[in-house]
Write a protein that holds these residues in place. Structure first.
Motif, PDB file in Angstrom:
ATOM      1  N   GLU A   1       0.807  -1.225   0.000  1.00 16.84           N
ATOM      2  CA  GLU A   1       0.000   0.000   0.000  1.00 16.84           C
ATOM      3  C   GLU A   1       0.839   1.273   0.000  1.00 16.84           C
ATOM      4  OE1 GLU A   1      -3.237   2.168   2.865  1.00 16.84           O
ATOM      5  OE2 GLU A   1      -3.109  -0.009   2.931  1.00 16.84           O
ATOM      6  N   ASN A   2       1.939   1.295   0.731  1.00 18.68           N
ATOM      7  CA  ASN A   2       2.714   2.525   0.873  1.00 18.68           C
ATOM      8  C   ASN A   2       4.138   2.439   0.330  1.00 18.68           C
ATOM      9  OD1 ASN A   2       0.710   4.081   2.188  1.00 18.68           O
ATOM     10  ND2 ASN A   2       1.071   2.895   4.028  1.00 18.68           N
ATOM     11  N   HIS A   3       4.488   1.372  -0.382  1.00 20.10           N
ATOM     12  CA  HIS A   3       5.863   1.234  -0.840  1.00 20.10           C
ATOM     13  C   HIS A   3       5.935   0.810  -2.299  1.00 20.10           C
ATOM     14  CE1 HIS A   3       6.259   0.936   3.539  1.00 20.10           C
ATOM     15  NE2 HIS A   3       7.399   1.538   3.341  1.00 20.10           N
ATOM     16  N   TYR A   4       6.932   1.324  -2.987  1.00 22.01           N
ATOM     17  CA  TYR A   4       7.155   1.025  -4.381  1.00 22.01           C
ATOM     18  C   TYR A   4       8.631   0.713  -4.588  1.00 22.01           C
ATOM     19  CZ  TYR A   4       2.752   3.481  -4.585  1.00 22.01           C
ATOM     20  OH  TYR A   4       1.467   3.871  -4.369  1.00 22.01           O
ATOM     21  N   VAL A   5       8.949  -0.049  -5.626  1.00 18.81           N
ATOM     22  CA  VAL A   5      10.336  -0.314  -5.977  1.00 18.81           C
ATOM     23  C   VAL A   5      10.565   0.317  -7.341  1.00 18.81           C
ATOM     24  CG1 VAL A   5      12.046  -2.072  -6.514  1.00 18.81           C
ATOM     25  CG2 VAL A   5      10.424  -2.452  -4.668  1.00 18.81           C
ATOM     26  N   VAL A   6      11.605   1.139  -7.459  1.00 19.79           N
ATOM     27  CA  VAL A   6      11.930   1.784  -8.718  1.00 19.79           C
ATOM     28  C   VAL A   6      13.177   1.119  -9.276  1.00 19.79           C
ATOM     29  CG1 VAL A   6      12.526   3.952  -9.837  1.00 19.79           C
ATOM     30  CG2 VAL A   6      10.944   3.953  -7.902  1.00 19.79           C
ATOM     31  N   ASN A   7      13.072   0.588 -10.507  1.00 19.30           N
ATOM     32  CA  ASN A   7      14.182  -0.104 -11.169  1.00 19.30           C
ATOM     33  C   ASN A   7      14.811  -1.163 -10.279  1.00 19.30           C
ATOM     34  OD1 ASN A   7      13.813   1.375 -13.492  1.00 19.30           O
ATOM     35  ND2 ASN A   7      15.314   2.919 -12.936  1.00 19.30           N
ATOM     36  N   ASN A   8      13.982  -1.893  -9.550  1.00 20.08           N
ATOM     37  CA  ASN A   8      14.434  -2.967  -8.661  1.00 20.08           C
ATOM     38  C   ASN A   8      15.483  -2.525  -7.659  1.00 20.08           C
ATOM     39  OD1 ASN A   8      12.752  -4.914  -9.831  1.00 20.08           O
ATOM     40  ND2 ASN A   8      14.213  -5.186 -11.507  1.00 20.08           N
ATOM     41  N   GLN A   9      15.455  -1.253  -7.244  1.00 18.30           N
ATOM     42  CA  GLN A   9      16.490  -0.774  -6.338  1.00 18.30           C
ATOM     43  C   GLN A   9      15.969  -0.359  -4.973  1.00 18.30           C
ATOM     44  OE1 GLN A   9      18.665   2.276  -8.318  1.00 18.30           O
ATOM     45  NE2 GLN A   9      19.667   0.868  -9.701  1.00 18.30           N
ATOM     46  N   LYS A  10      15.144   0.654  -4.885  1.00 22.14           N
ATOM     47  CA  LYS A  10      14.808   1.211  -3.587  1.00 22.14           C
ATOM     48  C   LYS A  10      13.311   1.323  -3.392  1.00 22.14           C
ATOM     49  CE  LYS A  10      18.913   3.998  -3.054  1.00 22.14           C
ATOM     50  NZ  LYS A  10      19.465   5.285  -2.759  1.00 22.14           N
ATOM     51  N   LYS A  11      12.907   1.204  -2.151  1.00 23.78           N
ATOM     52  CA  LYS A  11      11.528   1.477  -1.789  1.00 23.78           C
ATOM     53  C   LYS A  11      11.420   2.981  -1.581  1.00 23.78           C
ATOM     54  CE  LYS A  11      10.875  -2.868   0.626  1.00 23.78           C
ATOM     55  NZ  LYS A  11      10.564  -3.503   1.895  1.00 23.78           N
ATOM     56  N   ILE A  12      10.326   3.557  -2.050  1.00 24.06           N
ATOM     57  CA  ILE A  12      10.114   4.980  -1.830  1.00 24.06           C
ATOM     58  C   ILE A  12       8.750   5.199  -1.208  1.00 24.06           C
ATOM     59  CG2 ILE A  12      11.630   5.753  -3.685  1.00 24.06           C
ATOM     60  CD1 ILE A  12       9.100   6.273  -5.357  1.00 24.06           C
ATOM     61  N   MET A  13       8.621   6.272  -0.464  1.00 20.43           N
ATOM     62  CA  MET A  13       7.354   6.647   0.133  1.00 20.43           C
ATOM     63  C   MET A  13       7.144   8.121  -0.175  1.00 20.43           C
ATOM     64  SD  MET A  13       6.234   6.128   4.069  1.00 20.43           S
ATOM     65  CE  MET A  13       4.712   5.288   4.286  1.00 20.43           C
ATOM     66  N   THR A  14       6.027   8.449  -0.786  1.00 18.44           N
ATOM     67  CA  THR A  14       5.745   9.834  -1.166  1.00 18.44           C
ATOM     68  C   THR A  14       5.036  10.564  -0.033  1.00 18.44           C
ATOM     69  OG1 THR A  14       3.581   9.309  -2.086  1.00 18.44           O
ATOM     70  CG2 THR A  14       5.488   9.128  -3.585  1.00 18.44           C
ATOM     71  N   LYS A  15       4.885  11.885  -0.198  1.00 23.19           N
ATOM     72  CA  LYS A  15       4.166  12.673   0.801  1.00 23.19           C
ATOM     73  C   LYS A  15       2.725  12.170   0.929  1.00 23.19           C
ATOM     74  CE  LYS A  15       3.165  17.000  -0.094  1.00 23.19           C
ATOM     75  NZ  LYS A  15       3.184  18.476  -0.213  1.00 23.19           N
ATOM     76  N   ALA A  16       2.101  11.822  -0.190  1.00 25.06           N
ATOM     77  CA  ALA A  16       0.732  11.297  -0.152  1.00 25.06           C
ATOM     78  C   ALA A  16       0.667   9.993   0.638  1.00 25.06           C
ATOM     79  CB  ALA A  16       0.212  11.088  -1.571  1.00 25.06           C
ATOM     80  N   ASP A  17       1.692   9.154   0.489  1.00 26.35           N
ATOM     81  CA  ASP A  17       1.752   7.901   1.243  1.00 26.35           C
ATOM     82  C   ASP A  17       1.882   8.168   2.740  1.00 26.35           C
ATOM     83  OD1 ASP A  17       1.668   6.437  -1.147  1.00 26.35           O
ATOM     84  OD2 ASP A  17       3.856   6.399  -1.306  1.00 26.35           O
ATOM     85  N   ILE A  18       2.699   9.144   3.088  1.00 28.15           N
ATOM     86  CA  ILE A  18       2.893   9.511   4.498  1.00 28.15           C
ATOM     87  C   ILE A  18       1.579  10.018   5.082  1.00 28.15           C
ATOM     88  CG2 ILE A  18       4.035  11.146   6.062  1.00 28.15           C
ATOM     89  CD1 ILE A  18       6.505  10.921   4.176  1.00 28.15           C
ATOM     90  N   VAL A  19       0.900  10.893   4.333  1.00 28.10           N
ATOM     91  CA  VAL A  19      -0.380  11.441   4.790  1.00 28.10           C
ATOM     92  C   VAL A  19      -1.386  10.311   5.003  1.00 28.10           C
ATOM     93  CG1 VAL A  19      -2.372  12.834   4.071  1.00 28.10           C
ATOM     94  CG2 VAL A  19      -0.061  13.739   3.793  1.00 28.10           C
ATOM     95  N   ALA A  20      -1.478   9.386   4.058  1.00 30.20           N
ATOM     96  CA  ALA A  20      -2.422   8.272   4.170  1.00 30.20           C
ATOM     97  C   ALA A  20      -2.109   7.399   5.382  1.00 30.20           C
ATOM     98  CB  ALA A  20      -2.392   7.435   2.891  1.00 30.20           C
ATOM     99  N   LYS A  21      -0.832   7.118   5.602  1.00 28.29           N
ATOM    100  CA  LYS A  21      -0.436   6.258   6.722  1.00 28.29           C
ATOM    101  C   LYS A  21      -0.748   6.929   8.068  1.00 28.29           C
ATOM    102  CE  LYS A  21       3.300   3.336   8.301  1.00 28.29           C
ATOM    103  NZ  LYS A  21       2.883   1.986   7.987  1.00 28.29           N
ATOM    104  N   ILE A  22      -0.426   8.215   8.197  1.00 27.82           N
ATOM    105  CA  ILE A  22      -0.707   8.935   9.448  1.00 27.82           C
ATOM    106  C   ILE A  22      -2.212   9.013   9.681  1.00 27.82           C
ATOM    107  CG2 ILE A  22      -0.564  11.175  10.612  1.00 27.82           C
ATOM    108  CD1 ILE A  22       2.168  11.550   9.215  1.00 27.82           C
ATOM    109  N   ALA A  23      -2.974   9.329   8.633  1.00 23.48           N
ATOM    110  CA  ALA A  23      -4.434   9.426   8.761  1.00 23.48           C
ATOM    111  C   ALA A  23      -5.019   8.100   9.243  1.00 23.48           C
ATOM    112  CB  ALA A  23      -5.047   9.835   7.421  1.00 23.48           C
ATOM    113  N   GLU A  24      -4.505   7.010   8.696  1.00 24.00           N
ATOM    114  CA  GLU A  24      -4.987   5.681   9.093  1.00 24.00           C
ATOM    115  C   GLU A  24      -4.607   5.363  10.536  1.00 24.00           C
ATOM    116  OE1 GLU A  24      -3.672   1.183   8.037  1.00 24.00           O
ATOM    117  OE2 GLU A  24      -4.055   2.480   6.304  1.00 24.00           O
TER     118      GLU A  24
END
Length: 118
Positions: free
Chosen positions: A11-34
């Protein structure tokens, strides 16, 4: 140039070019709200207000210290000599200030112990 491939992991993590997980500001907002049960728009206003306050403090030369998390500080870069490769000339890069983040020791230790080296 290599194409950027983003893979959805959870739900809150993505892999870019099979390298790193990233979390965006929208992901942070969604996680805190939840986690705390507030509306996303309220949490977004809070997160954006926090970021604005940090930016304003740094542009005014004030450092921001958050115990247990880290410090947002203004670092001074000295004047130095650089090269303009296209014109093959030497240029002077003037002294300037840059924003920087220094994580707290406990934060660094948490990352060292919980994030696997690939």
């Amino acid at each position: 140039m290599r194409n950027k491939v983003t893979t959805f992991v959870s739900e809150n993590h993505y892999v870019v070019n099979n390298q790193k997980k990233i979390m965006t500001k929208a992901d942070i907002v969604a996680k805190i709200a939840e986690e705390i049960g507030l509306e996303k728009n309220e949490v977004q206003k809070t997160v954006e207000s926090f970021m604005s306050t940090v930016k304003t403090s740094l542009t005014e030369g004030e450092n921001v210290y958050l115990r247990g998390f880290g410090s947002f500080v203004v670092k001074k870069r000295a004047e130095k000599t650089g090269r303009n490769i296209s014109k093959n000339t030497t240029i002077i890069i003037p002294a300037h200030n840059i924003p920087s983040f220094k994580p707290a020791k406990t934060f660094v230790e948490d990352v060292k112990t919980n994030v696997k080296v690939k």
